[in-house]
Design an enzyme around this catalytic site. Sequence first.
Site, PDB file in Angstrom:
ATOM      1  N   TYR A   1      -3.476  -2.993 -10.440  1.00  0.00           N
ATOM      2  CA  TYR A   1      -3.420  -2.817  -8.980  1.00  0.00           C
ATOM      3  C   TYR A   1      -2.497  -3.868  -8.335  1.00  0.00           C
ATOM      4  O   TYR A   1      -1.656  -3.533  -7.498  1.00  0.00           O
ATOM      5  CB  TYR A   1      -4.834  -2.893  -8.385  1.00  0.00           C
ATOM      6  CG  TYR A   1      -4.815  -2.896  -6.880  1.00  0.00           C
ATOM      7  CD1 TYR A   1      -4.477  -1.738  -6.166  1.00  0.00           C
ATOM      8  CD2 TYR A   1      -5.077  -4.059  -6.141  1.00  0.00           C
ATOM      9  CE1 TYR A   1      -4.416  -1.742  -4.777  1.00  0.00           C
ATOM     10  CE2 TYR A   1      -5.015  -4.068  -4.754  1.00  0.00           C
ATOM     11  CZ  TYR A   1      -4.689  -2.916  -4.086  1.00  0.00           C
ATOM     12  OH  TYR A   1      -4.612  -2.921  -2.706  1.00  0.00           O
TER      13      TYR A   1
ATOM     14  N   VAL B   1       1.325  -3.802   3.751  1.00  0.00           N
ATOM     15  CA  VAL B   1       1.356  -5.106   4.430  1.00  0.00           C
ATOM     16  C   VAL B   1       2.633  -5.916   4.151  1.00  0.00           C
ATOM     17  O   VAL B   1       2.827  -6.979   4.716  1.00  0.00           O
ATOM     18  CB  VAL B   1       0.102  -5.969   4.142  1.00  0.00           C
ATOM     19  CG1 VAL B   1      -1.141  -5.376   4.771  1.00  0.00           C
ATOM     20  CG2 VAL B   1      -0.089  -6.203   2.653  1.00  0.00           C
TER      21      VAL B   1
ATOM     22  N   TYR C   1      -4.467   3.791   7.710  1.00  0.00           N
ATOM     23  CA  TYR C   1      -5.830   3.222   7.770  1.00  0.00           C
ATOM     24  C   TYR C   1      -6.549   3.654   9.047  1.00  0.00           C
ATOM     25  O   TYR C   1      -6.450   4.795   9.455  1.00  0.00           O
ATOM     26  CB  TYR C   1      -5.793   1.689   7.669  1.00  0.00           C
ATOM     27  CG  TYR C   1      -4.830   1.147   6.675  1.00  0.00           C
ATOM     28  CD1 TYR C   1      -5.022   1.416   5.315  1.00  0.00           C
ATOM     29  CD2 TYR C   1      -3.736   0.398   7.055  1.00  0.00           C
ATOM     30  CE1 TYR C   1      -4.130   0.913   4.381  1.00  0.00           C
ATOM     31  CE2 TYR C   1      -2.843  -0.091   6.116  1.00  0.00           C
ATOM     32  CZ  TYR C   1      -3.046   0.165   4.793  1.00  0.00           C
ATOM     33  OH  TYR C   1      -2.176  -0.331   3.876  1.00  0.00           O
TER      34      TYR C   1
ATOM     35  N   LYS D   1       0.237   3.596  -2.770  1.00  0.00           N
ATOM     36  CA  LYS D   1      -0.979   4.415  -2.921  1.00  0.00           C
ATOM     37  C   LYS D   1      -0.692   5.916  -3.021  1.00  0.00           C
ATOM     38  O   LYS D   1      -1.301   6.593  -3.865  1.00  0.00           O
ATOM     39  CB  LYS D   1      -1.995   4.076  -1.833  1.00  0.00           C
ATOM     40  CG  LYS D   1      -2.640   2.701  -2.098  1.00  0.00           C
ATOM     41  CD  LYS D   1      -3.470   2.170  -0.952  1.00  0.00           C
ATOM     42  CE  LYS D   1      -4.092   0.822  -1.346  1.00  0.00           C
ATOM     43  NZ  LYS D   1      -4.255  -0.102  -0.247  1.00  0.00           N
TER      44      LYS D   1
ATOM     45  N   SER E   1       0.795  -1.234   0.000  1.00  0.00           N
ATOM     46  CA  SER E   1       0.000   0.000   0.000  1.00  0.00           C
ATOM     47  C   SER E   1       0.824   1.279   0.000  1.00  0.00           C
ATOM     48  O   SER E   1       0.263   2.360  -0.159  1.00  0.00           O
ATOM     49  CB  SER E   1      -0.927   0.026   1.202  1.00  0.00           C
ATOM     50  OG  SER E   1      -2.021  -0.810   0.951  1.00  0.00           O
TER      51      SER E   1
END
Length: 305
Positions: A189, A259, A241, A64, A61
């Site tokens: 992705y 992760v 998050y 992102k 992530s």
Amino acid sequence: MEALLEEILDNASQYKKLGKPASYIPELAKGDVNDLGIYVISSNGQAFRAGDYKKQFTIQSVVKPILLLLVLMDNGIDEVRSRIGVEATGKPFDAINVTDQTLLSQHINPMVNMGAIAMCSLIKGKDYNERFERLLELTRKLAGNPNIHLDEAVYLSEKRTGNKNRALAFMLKSYGMLDDDVEDVLDCYFKACSISVTCKDLARIAYVFASRGKLPISDERVFPAELARFVNAVLVTCGMYDGSGDFAVRVGVPAKSGVGGGIMAVVPTRMGIGIFSPGLDEKGNSLAGTKALEELSHRMYLSIF
Ligand code: GLN
């Protein structure tokens, strides 16, 4: 400075084994919880490092913010804001954040999976290969590392088992928020998550966000300062998050976790930090990595608040 980093990693070591590597992507379950590394680039471009800073891991992530930057560069702020939101979801990264009746673009956060899948469709390019290549090129440019490449094993593992992400993509499609073929978008992705990096790469990328768009040493401007302010603000509110509030209180800088165990921390005007330890807490953030950042922040007064 390097002695300080060594000491901080030593203190954080006791937390390494309290975390668990991500297991829902089979290839990531192989992560070694003993790994802990850090790389820091200060405002004058000087680098400091300690521990397992040379180890390769997948960006996950942490891609992102780079994805968000690319779609902002491609489409401009107004267009992006009309397609995705900036409010924190307060939910896990893979949550299906939809009520029974509605899915509104302002509910789609760019730092969680649904938003990232939507953003892949906003990258400019003739097909999804070209879109991914452009994302990879931007990652290489920000990191100053032309050798950054895809980890094929992780990519295939994600593709094979990423059914929750498929569910998220079909949800977007069913609400008319994804024009293209679901598998094409997901392929981009999954590849984006599987880019292989080191702590140094993440520190370099963080540095560019910290300097609001300029590369270290050469001072070359890669993107306008207002885009860095946009991305950094989103990182503060949701980069970790549903652990973003806790992280803001304990560390106090814009940051993004993945992760794979990586965290990229942006200390505006002062430094870029890359940290890696694959043992994750229950929210999917590196446990020892966060502990180390917390101590570094206290020792060097890094909190922006
Ligand atoms: N590839 C991971 C997934 O799609 C990325 C999530 C993360 O790093 N939090 O679930």
